[in-house]
Motif scaffolding. Sequence first.
Motif, PDB file in Angstrom:
ATOM      1  N   GLN A 332       0.654  -1.105   0.181  1.00 47.06           N
ATOM      2  CA  GLN A 332       0.104  -0.088  -0.083  1.00 47.06           C
ATOM      3  C   GLN A 332       0.857   1.199  -0.055  1.00 47.06           C
ATOM      4  O   GLN A 332       0.614   2.188  -0.578  1.00 47.06           O
ATOM      5  CB  GLN A 332      -0.994   0.075   1.399  1.00 47.06           C
ATOM      6  N   ILE A 333       1.745   1.204   0.748  1.00 50.10           N
ATOM      7  CA  ILE A 333       2.796   2.527   0.922  1.00 50.10           C
ATOM      8  C   ILE A 333       3.557   2.513  -0.486  1.00 50.10           C
ATOM      9  O   ILE A 333       3.646   3.702  -1.025  1.00 50.10           O
ATOM     10  CB  ILE A 333       3.874   2.129   1.864  1.00 50.10           C
ATOM     11  N   ARG A 339       2.123   6.759  -7.193  1.00 54.46           N
ATOM     12  CA  ARG A 339       1.235   7.879  -7.600  1.00 54.46           C
ATOM     13  C   ARG A 339       1.614   9.036  -7.367  1.00 54.46           C
ATOM     14  O   ARG A 339       1.325   9.971  -8.095  1.00 54.46           O
ATOM     15  CB  ARG A 339      -0.215   7.581  -7.000  1.00 54.46           C
ATOM     16  N   LEU A 340       2.393   9.352  -6.218  1.00 52.43           N
ATOM     17  CA  LEU A 340       2.916  10.744  -5.842  1.00 52.43           C
ATOM     18  C   LEU A 340       4.035  11.027  -7.009  1.00 52.43           C
ATOM     19  O   LEU A 340       4.224  11.931  -7.330  1.00 52.43           O
ATOM     20  CB  LEU A 340       3.482  10.466  -4.354  1.00 52.43           C
ATOM     21  N   LEU A 341       4.844   9.934  -7.252  1.00 55.39           N
ATOM     22  CA  LEU A 341       5.961  10.267  -8.108  1.00 55.39           C
ATOM     23  C   LEU A 341       5.402  10.594  -9.301  1.00 55.39           C
ATOM     24  O   LEU A 341       5.761  11.402 -10.127  1.00 55.39           O
ATOM     25  CB  LEU A 341       6.897   9.149  -8.125  1.00 55.39           C
ATOM     26  N   ALA A 353       8.768  17.717  -0.912  1.00 54.84           N
ATOM     27  CA  ALA A 353       9.176  18.042   0.507  1.00 54.84           C
ATOM     28  C   ALA A 353       8.291  17.302   1.408  1.00 54.84           C
ATOM     29  O   ALA A 353       7.062  17.096   1.183  1.00 54.84           O
ATOM     30  CB  ALA A 353       8.963  19.621   0.600  1.00 54.84           C
ATOM     31  N   ILE A 354       9.012  16.696   2.553  1.00 50.69           N
ATOM     32  CA  ILE A 354       8.112  15.886   3.537  1.00 50.69           C
ATOM     33  C   ILE A 354       8.740  16.556   4.931  1.00 50.69           C
ATOM     34  O   ILE A 354       9.602  17.316   5.055  1.00 50.69           O
ATOM     35  CB  ILE A 354       8.523  14.525   3.354  1.00 50.69           C
ATOM     36  N   ARG A 389      11.210   4.165   1.829  1.00 48.95           N
ATOM     37  CA  ARG A 389      10.773   3.867   0.461  1.00 48.95           C
ATOM     38  C   ARG A 389      10.626   5.103  -0.331  1.00 48.95           C
ATOM     39  O   ARG A 389      11.317   5.155  -1.623  1.00 48.95           O
ATOM     40  CB  ARG A 389       9.240   3.481   0.611  1.00 48.95           C
ATOM     41  N   LEU A 390      10.413   6.214   0.128  1.00 46.41           N
ATOM     42  CA  LEU A 390      10.365   7.540  -0.637  1.00 46.41           C
ATOM     43  C   LEU A 390      11.968   7.856  -1.173  1.00 46.41           C
ATOM     44  O   LEU A 390      12.246   8.248  -2.152  1.00 46.41           O
ATOM     45  CB  LEU A 390      10.090   8.866   0.254  1.00 46.41           C
TER      46      LEU A 390
END
Length: 529
Positions: A332-333, A339-341, A353-354, A389-390
């Motif tokens: 899921q992550i 999708r964010l990328l 930015a996080i 992961r990111l």
Amino acid sequence: MAVQARLRVSQADASVLDEVGVFLGSLASRDLAVRSRQGVLHDAAAWAVRKRELTGCSSARWAGSITKSVNDQWALARRGQAGEMAWLRGQIATIEARLARPLGAKASKRDGLVRGYGSRSEWHAKSRRLQVLKDRLAAVEADWAAGRVRVVRGGKRLVHLRHHLADAGLSKGAWRGRWQAARMFLSADGESGKRFGNETIRITDAGQVTLKLPAALARLANAPHGRYVLDAQVTFEHRGAEWLDRVTANRAVAYRIHHDAVRGRWYVTASWQRTPAPVLPLNAALARGVVAVDMNDDHLAAWHLDVHGNPVGEPQRFFYDLSGSTQHRDAQIRHAITRLLHHTHRVGAAAIAIEHLDFTDGKSREQHGRSKRFRRLISRLPTARLKARLMSMTAEQNIALVAVDPAYTSRWGAQHWQQPLTTPTRTTTRHDAAAVAIGRRALGHPIRRRTAPPRDDQSDRYGHRTVHAGLETSGREGPRPRIPGPRSGVVLPGRGANAGDQRAQHRSEHAAEHEPWHQDSLPLGPQER
């Protein structure tokens, strides 16, 4: 980099892999016991002795892989001990500080005081827990000093499951199959310059798998030089082209063959190390704006900001479900980050930015009291897994990752950006506003939209009401200072900072003279006119 593929083996191949994996697993268990007994006295000479002892019954490469894996396992347990000691010391210090405070005492950030316990019974229970934690800390410190670690090949979870087979709905035979599969050892490190990048477990460019058998099991060979050729063919669908480039160039690729006893399937994992990509300078990464992300327990709230810190387009939400097994949560992550990328590429940004969140010290009852709901909420947030992961996935996409200070992003975002960004056709949530605050902080802009307005009007005494705070303004992101005086802001005649300055009372412009103008004491006569 690691990719996995299914290995569709025959019954004969499965029996050979079982025998080889169990034999090498027994060698790994024996070597782990030797390494644990050596403790902190282990050195390169002791490592060489362990390798020589294993080489006689296996091979030099198998011995190198086993000893290296055992060293990594011992080091991991050692790091776990260090983390447990740090956690225990923090808990002990917190409980001692709260026990020293009176019952019902409130915390004070200014004086650095923690709150006291609410009742006498809670104080007594915490004093007993303090002794338990001190005993645990003494035991862990003794193990640390002796270099003794607690490691179970196969996992402590399976050991615990052995005593609860009825609750798990397993038979002894089913549990034994899982235990044996978990303790197998079929891993081999790669070697650059060797054929197809690995001499022990070799996979050719056509997908053929060959295995170098240990010396004690050379009777199972079906190919020259003590090798066994499997009937199965391997195809790596994910990053198969990159893997093929490495094996054709004889570059190092490590392989691990493992058995999933629950599904009854065999898998092979190929891994290699990529050359680190050059780090993009921060100014260059932020030149095209940034996609700011606010992480929550069920979704990622993202918004694209331009280089000036203004939100562009519509806010995006990428949902995920953190219930179920570990594999499900990890998938899921991964899908949410994917999708964010894709969204980052569509908007043309080169940075994400996080918040640099870490709830390691904030999940205990001492930090948040009896608020189980909030503690479960922050425990459910996958901060460490999401960041790991990111980082790996953004590196593959040449996207920079910017971590910012998480202080007051949600509060100030909701205060300064939620209402202005809400339109009749768009409802801006608190999480969307927090994403804007995160993005502005990453770009170097203040989160607050403007400074305090003047007290009466737009006169030149106080300046324009929409003046922005500059980067050099001290405390531009802090709370606005309280201005003493009456709330109405009425300045009495003859009072105020400019009471004696008549130039400031001129609405059109200031006087041009630098010195005060004085009228002559005598009027001018007719001739002087």
